[in-house]
Design an enzyme around this catalytic site. Structure first.
Site, PDB file in Angstrom:
ATOM      1  N   LYS A 145      17.985  -0.214 -60.155  1.00 14.83           N
ATOM      2  CA  LYS A 145      18.843  -1.011 -59.267  1.00 14.83           C
ATOM      3  C   LYS A 145      20.210  -0.351 -59.122  1.00 14.83           C
ATOM      4  O   LYS A 145      20.820   0.023 -60.129  1.00 14.83           O
ATOM      5  CB  LYS A 145      19.043  -2.415 -59.855  1.00 14.83           C
ATOM      6  CG  LYS A 145      17.759  -3.194 -60.030  1.00 14.83           C
ATOM      7  CD  LYS A 145      17.290  -3.824 -58.768  1.00 14.83           C
ATOM      8  CE  LYS A 145      18.066  -5.083 -58.471  1.00 14.83           C
ATOM      9  NZ  LYS A 145      17.422  -5.950 -57.526  1.00 14.83           N
TER      10      LYS A 145
ATOM     11  N   CYS B 170      39.133 -40.741 -49.630  1.00 12.99           N
ATOM     12  CA  CYS B 170      39.651 -39.475 -49.077  1.00 12.99           C
ATOM     13  C   CYS B 170      38.666 -38.981 -48.015  1.00 12.99           C
ATOM     14  O   CYS B 170      37.468 -38.815 -48.298  1.00 12.99           O
ATOM     15  CB  CYS B 170      39.776 -38.457 -50.219  1.00 12.99           C
ATOM     16  SG  CYS B 170      40.188 -36.812 -49.661  1.00 12.99           S
TER      17      CYS B 170
ATOM     18  N   CYS C 294      40.444 -35.095 -56.834  1.00  8.95           N
ATOM     19  CA  CYS C 294      41.041 -36.168 -56.051  1.00  8.95           C
ATOM     20  C   CYS C 294      40.165 -37.377 -56.359  1.00  8.95           C
ATOM     21  O   CYS C 294      38.956 -37.341 -56.128  1.00  8.95           O
ATOM     22  CB  CYS C 294      40.979 -35.825 -54.561  1.00  8.95           C
ATOM     23  SG  CYS C 294      41.267 -37.256 -53.525  1.00  8.95           S
TER      24      CYS C 294
ATOM     25  N   GLU D  35      11.283   6.813 -54.626  1.00  8.75           N
ATOM     26  CA  GLU D  35      11.344   6.403 -53.219  1.00  8.75           C
ATOM     27  C   GLU D  35      12.342   5.252 -53.096  1.00  8.75           C
ATOM     28  O   GLU D  35      12.701   4.632 -54.113  1.00  8.75           O
ATOM     29  CB  GLU D  35       9.960   5.977 -52.733  1.00  8.75           C
ATOM     30  CG  GLU D  35       9.390   4.800 -53.492  1.00  8.75           C
ATOM     31  CD  GLU D  35       7.957   4.479 -53.075  1.00  8.75           C
ATOM     32  OE1 GLU D  35       7.799   3.900 -52.004  1.00  8.75           O
ATOM     33  OE2 GLU D  35       7.029   4.810 -53.849  1.00  8.75           O
TER      34      GLU D  35
ATOM     35  N   CYS E 122      46.428 -34.648 -53.516  1.00 12.37           N
ATOM     36  CA  CYS E 122      45.302 -34.103 -52.743  1.00 12.37           C
ATOM     37  C   CYS E 122      45.819 -33.531 -51.423  1.00 12.37           C
ATOM     38  O   CYS E 122      46.540 -34.227 -50.693  1.00 12.37           O
ATOM     39  CB  CYS E 122      44.296 -35.221 -52.479  1.00 12.37           C
ATOM     40  SG  CYS E 122      43.053 -34.778 -51.269  1.00 12.37           S
TER      41      CYS E 122
ATOM     42  N   LYS F 136      14.054   1.669 -52.638  1.00  6.89           N
ATOM     43  CA  LYS F 136      13.661   0.277 -52.833  1.00  6.89           C
ATOM     44  C   LYS F 136      14.240  -0.484 -51.633  1.00  6.89           C
ATOM     45  O   LYS F 136      15.457  -0.645 -51.524  1.00  6.89           O
ATOM     46  CB  LYS F 136      14.216  -0.260 -54.154  1.00  6.89           C
ATOM     47  CG  LYS F 136      13.847  -1.709 -54.401  1.00  6.89           C
ATOM     48  CD  LYS F 136      14.107  -2.056 -55.841  1.00  6.89           C
ATOM     49  CE  LYS F 136      14.033  -3.520 -56.164  1.00  6.89           C
ATOM     50  NZ  LYS F 136      13.848  -4.498 -55.153  1.00  6.89           N
TER      51      LYS F 136
ATOM     52  N   CYS G 267      44.396 -36.246 -48.608  1.00  3.21           N
ATOM     53  CA  CYS G 267      44.807 -37.655 -48.512  1.00  3.21           C
ATOM     54  C   CYS G 267      46.150 -37.917 -49.200  1.00  3.21           C
ATOM     55  O   CYS G 267      46.670 -39.023 -49.133  1.00  3.21           O
ATOM     56  CB  CYS G 267      43.721 -38.556 -49.087  1.00  3.21           C
ATOM     57  SG  CYS G 267      43.550 -38.378 -50.883  1.00  3.21           S
TER      58      CYS G 267
ATOM     59  N   TYR H 223       4.419   1.017 -49.009  1.00  2.00           N
ATOM     60  CA  TYR H 223       4.582   1.875 -50.176  1.00  2.00           C
ATOM     61  C   TYR H 223       3.486   1.770 -51.222  1.00  2.00           C
ATOM     62  O   TYR H 223       3.545   2.431 -52.238  1.00  2.00           O
ATOM     63  CB  TYR H 223       5.921   1.577 -50.857  1.00  2.00           C
ATOM     64  CG  TYR H 223       6.239   0.103 -50.985  1.00  2.00           C
ATOM     65  CD1 TYR H 223       5.512  -0.708 -51.845  1.00  2.00           C
ATOM     66  CD2 TYR H 223       7.256  -0.481 -50.235  1.00  2.00           C
ATOM     67  CE1 TYR H 223       5.783  -2.049 -51.957  1.00  2.00           C
ATOM     68  CE2 TYR H 223       7.542  -1.828 -50.343  1.00  2.00           C
ATOM     69  CZ  TYR H 223       6.802  -2.609 -51.206  1.00  2.00           C
ATOM     70  OH  TYR H 223       7.073  -3.943 -51.318  1.00  2.00           O
TER      71      TYR H 223
HETATM   72  S1  IVH Z   1       6.154  -1.026 -55.492  1.00  3.76           S
HETATM   73  C1  IVH Z   1       2.503  -3.032 -57.532  1.00  3.76           C
HETATM   74  N1  IVH Z   1       7.903   0.192 -53.957  1.00  3.76           N
HETATM   75  O1  IVH Z   1      10.807  -4.738 -54.609  1.00  3.76           O
HETATM   76  C2  IVH Z   1       3.479  -2.587 -56.484  1.00  3.76           C
HETATM   77  N2  IVH Z   1       8.159  -2.147 -54.308  1.00  3.76           N
HETATM   78  O2  IVH Z   1      11.989  -6.081 -56.884  1.00  3.76           O
HETATM   79  C3  IVH Z   1       4.865  -2.937 -56.796  1.00  3.76           C
HETATM   80  N3  IVH Z   1      10.047  -3.125 -53.073  1.00  3.76           N
HETATM   81  O3  IVH Z   1       7.944  -6.558 -55.513  1.00  3.76           O
HETATM   82  C4  IVH Z   1       5.816  -2.691 -55.729  1.00  3.76           C
HETATM   83  N4  IVH Z   1      10.727  -1.286 -52.121  1.00  3.76           N
HETATM   84  O4  IVH Z   1       8.552  -6.281 -52.955  1.00  3.76           O
HETATM   85  C5  IVH Z   1       7.519  -0.972 -54.506  1.00  3.76           C
HETATM   86  N5  IVH Z   1       9.333   1.366 -52.595  1.00  3.76           N
HETATM   87  C6  IVH Z   1       8.959   0.225 -53.131  1.00  3.76           C
HETATM   88  C7  IVH Z   1       9.651  -0.964 -52.883  1.00  3.76           C
HETATM   89  C8  IVH Z   1       9.226  -2.144 -53.495  1.00  3.76           C
HETATM   90  C9  IVH Z   1      10.946  -2.575 -52.241  1.00  3.76           C
HETATM   91  C10 IVH Z   1      10.051  -4.553 -53.438  1.00  3.76           C
HETATM   92  C11 IVH Z   1       8.687  -5.125 -53.730  1.00  3.76           C
HETATM   93  C12 IVH Z   1       8.752  -5.478 -55.188  1.00  3.76           C
HETATM   94  C13 IVH Z   1      10.204  -5.779 -55.338  1.00  3.76           C
HETATM   95  C14 IVH Z   1      10.644  -5.784 -56.782  1.00  3.76           C
END
Ligand code: IVH
Length: 695
Positions: A340, A457, A452, A132, A434, A134, A437, A245
């Protein structure tokens, strides 16, 4: 609200209610109808009633509540922007279950490792995963009891966070009432992310631009800032939204059979059925990690297709029994990982290089770029730090460069595209004098930074004054950069002591000032004279002396001029002070100009003594005792009280635990007090008792 009813049912209900005399209106039905139409509009984007009739219903609700104030329901849609709630809410609230973070993965190897560990811990050959988005927002935890939203809390330290119920109530897609009991439950703690859609962010920045105010850097900062605003009508203007979530706690009704959840997918569907925006609509299920890897790589290409920012994907084990089996560390659950996304990159050209002067005289080269959009923000200049950095990256004026910005991090040049060079590029020449100044610049042989060294200044003087008056130094709220610039130009403010001899009469006659604003300024300056010593040391802008080092130093002395007596060797024995910092301090406190400025400040009424230290060396009677403060103190600031404890050898703890000796309770103390009472081993004292103890 009966979630099984159809749009026709609610339209008929709306018509019937609108035709009724006010005295016959059943308020819960009216609330149900308005809530239904709001959810259709905000959750599904599908208005089920025309605006005019909706407004009639809402006005009817407001009128009814005006005539029957004692009958106002806490989940009434009118309470979304309400002042009523605030009085009841405390500052900090404990989470039912600690609010953890996620472990990060950056590539296929990390995901394979994650899968390997999961299979070992669950003792199975294959694991099914969900993926899902983030959400790049601000995490929030909501608690519902008996169908009603009772509080919304920020992450805080993971154990307890700040109460932001009022702000959350302004988010129209967050239901104030949910059919929890219908599913057999009485209490729910739900985790999600508050964010600002890209469109709302742009609209909000345009609004700020019209007002001539500084723009916000990105939607996440905008959402975080919005949640902190006390005035809920102002929060409502920001148009926040939220996705949910994770269910962290779900308690069944004493009677009845609860709706059982077996998978992450079912949890997200349940969250959606309760009336929230949930990850369910985006969810992808993968039978194994190989499919996860293929999916995340494809998904990354579509990150810009969303109406809100996502900074990665979250991969979770679908089976909730496996999730339970794997458990969590103190930092993150073992059953999930955040994949990430790579930092976004952009390509542009360096048009020129300018040199900026900082408060300690450091001259920093700044590359002026052909403006380019990078993760929704226009970048037109970028720091290129110093000569070593420029040499290492081989940066020249006219170069084509690849820049990137990872999350909150300031944009950086990744590399120069040397293949784009056409012979017109030229080297960056550092100035001999500078740019402000025109005094000669100076570079220490062992340093990359050009400086500087002219203490007069103007850019440096102004920057030092701004720092001295800033929030974490002397905290003179009415003396921001704009006023400092004006007073400097008028000749009223040439150095730090001048702050304490400003000609208020003359300022009163300046454009934009009046008796009221000048009185405010005067009061703020007078108040700053009694700031604790460490703030003054920090405010002096001594190189390498940040807030923490300033505190260390203040604890070692009784008067600021004691620092003139400290040798480089002795200074180095203090926490976090190395040779360079010790040398700089020694140099600063050997300079007669600085010493006479310090004398001047004392003469002008500043307290340069560490009053607490005088008693601490005599007493030190809290050695080995731990303290925690909760609620609002009335006789001293919390920071002062904490400092007193530390001065006398005590320690400050952040949470209630068996290690805690004293809980000092101010007004409106909340969950910490309850917890401490239950523990029986903690001495609970009020502010007066604390002050007696200290004395
Ligand atoms: S699950 C125990 N799902 O990202 C539950 N977190 O960098 C853990 N976050 O702390 C979180 N989207 O604040 C989960 N789909 C998602 C998320 C998500 C954003 C945030 C959340 C977490 C942080 C970690």
């Amino acid at each position: 609200m009966n979630t099984n009813e159809t749009p026709i049912y609610y339209l008929n209900l709306a018509n019937t209610i609108l035709a009724m005399p006010e005295s016959e209106i059943e308020i819960d039905l009216l609330i149900d109808a308005i809530t239904y139409f709001q959810q259709e509009y905000y959750l599904k984007n599908a208005p089920a009633i025309d605006d005019a009739r909706f407004d009639q219903l809402f006005n009817l609700l407001l009128r009814w509540e005006q005539h029957h104030p004692s009958g106002i329901r806490p989940h009434s849609p009118s309470q979304r922007v309400g002042i009523h709630l605030s009085q009841n809410f405390q500052q900090s609230q404990a989470h039912l279950v600690p609010m953890l973070s996620l472990e990060n993965s950056y590539d296929a190897h990390d995901l394979i490792d994650f899968d390997k560990k999961a299979k070992e811990l669950c003792e199975v050959a294959q694991i099914e995963y969900t993926i899902e988005p983030k959400y790049d927002g601000v995490s929030v935890s909501l608690v519902y009891e008996n169908d009603i939203l009772v509080r919304a809390v920020t992450r805080g330290d993971g154990i307890e966070g700040e109460d932001i119920t009022q702000s959350i109530c302004t988010i129209k897609s967050v239901p104030l009432k949910i059919p929890l009991q219908k599913y057999g439950y009485q209490q729910l703690e739900l985790r999600g992310e508050v964010l600002m859609f890209k469109k709302s962010f742009e609209a909000y920045n345009m609004y700020l631009e019209d007002l001539g105010l500084p723009l916000l850097a990105n939607p996440r900062n905008a959402a975080a800032g919005s949640l902190r605003i006390k005035d809920s009508s102002e929060v409502a203007r920001r148009n926040l939204d939220a996705f949910f979530y994770h269910i962290s706690y779900l308690q069944a009704n004493a009677s009845g059979s609860p709706h059982i959840l077996k998978t992450q997918l079912e949890s997200l569907e349940f969250i959606q059925n309760l009336g929230f925006k949930s990850s369910f609509i985006f969810l992808k299920t993968c039978p194994n990690i190989q499919e996860v890897i293929t999916s995340v790589l494809n998904w990354e290409q579509t990150r810009d297709h969303y109406d809100f920012e996502i900074d990665g994907l979250v991969i979770k084990i679908n089976n909730l029994l496996y999730q339970e089996k794997m458990g969590m560390t103190s930092h993150h659950p073992r059953w999930a990982t955040a994949y990430k996304f790579k930092a976004r990159q952009a390509i542009t050209v360096i048009k020129d290089v300018e040199f900026q002067i900082g408060k300690t005289g450091a001259i920093t080269p700044v590359a002026k770029l052909e403006p380019v959009n990078l993760s929704g923000v226009t970048i037109s200049s970028i720091s290129i730090h110093n000569a070593d950095y420029i040499k290492e990256k081989d940066i020249r004026i006219g170069d084509t460069v690849i820049i990137e910005r990872a999350g909150d991090v300031i944009p950086q040049i990744v590399r120069v595209d040397t293949s784009a060079r056409n012979g017109l590029q030229h080297d960056i020449i550092f100035p001999d004098s500078c740019p402000n100044c025109h005094q000669p610049t100076f570079k220490q042989p062992d340093e990359a930074i050009l400086r500087c060294t002219n203490l007069d200044c103007s850019v440096q003087v102004i920057a030092r004054l701004v720092h001295f008056a800033s929030k974490n130094a002397l905290d003179i709220s009415s003396l921001g950069e704009a006023n400092i610039q004006k007073f400097y130009q008028e000749g009223f403010l040439k150095n730090i002591p001048d702050i304490f001899r400003l000609p208020y009469g003359a300022i009163e006659n300046m454009d934009g000032f009046g008796i009221k604003s000048v009185n405010k300024l005067k009061q703020a300056i007078e108040k700053s004279k009694s700031q604790p010593l460490h703030r003054i040391i920090y405010g002096l802008c001594i190189r390498f002396i940040g807030e923490a080092t300033a505190k260390t130093l203040a604890q070692k002395i009784h008067h600021i001029l004691d620092l003139t007596q400290k040798s480089i060797e002795e200074l180095q024995t203090y926490d976090d002070i190395g040779l360079k910092t010790a040398q700089t301090l020694h140099e600063y406190f050997s300079n007669p100009l600085h010493i006479s400025m310090i004398h001047e400040l004392e003469h002008l009424g500043l307290s340069l003594k560490n009053i607490n230290n005088v008693s601490s060396t005599i007493l030190g009677n809290l050695q080995g005792q731990s303290f925690l403060f909760t609620g609002t103190l009335t006789r001293c600031k919390r920071s002062e009280a904490e400092a007193l404890v530390e001065q006398q050898g005590g320690v400050i703890l952040q949470t209630v635990s068996s290690k805690l000796n004293f809980l000092v309770v101010g007004n409106d103390a909340g969950s910490k007090l309850e917890k401490a009472k239950k523990m029986n081993t903690i001495k609970i004292i009020n502010e007066d008792e604390f002050l007696n103890l200290i004395q």
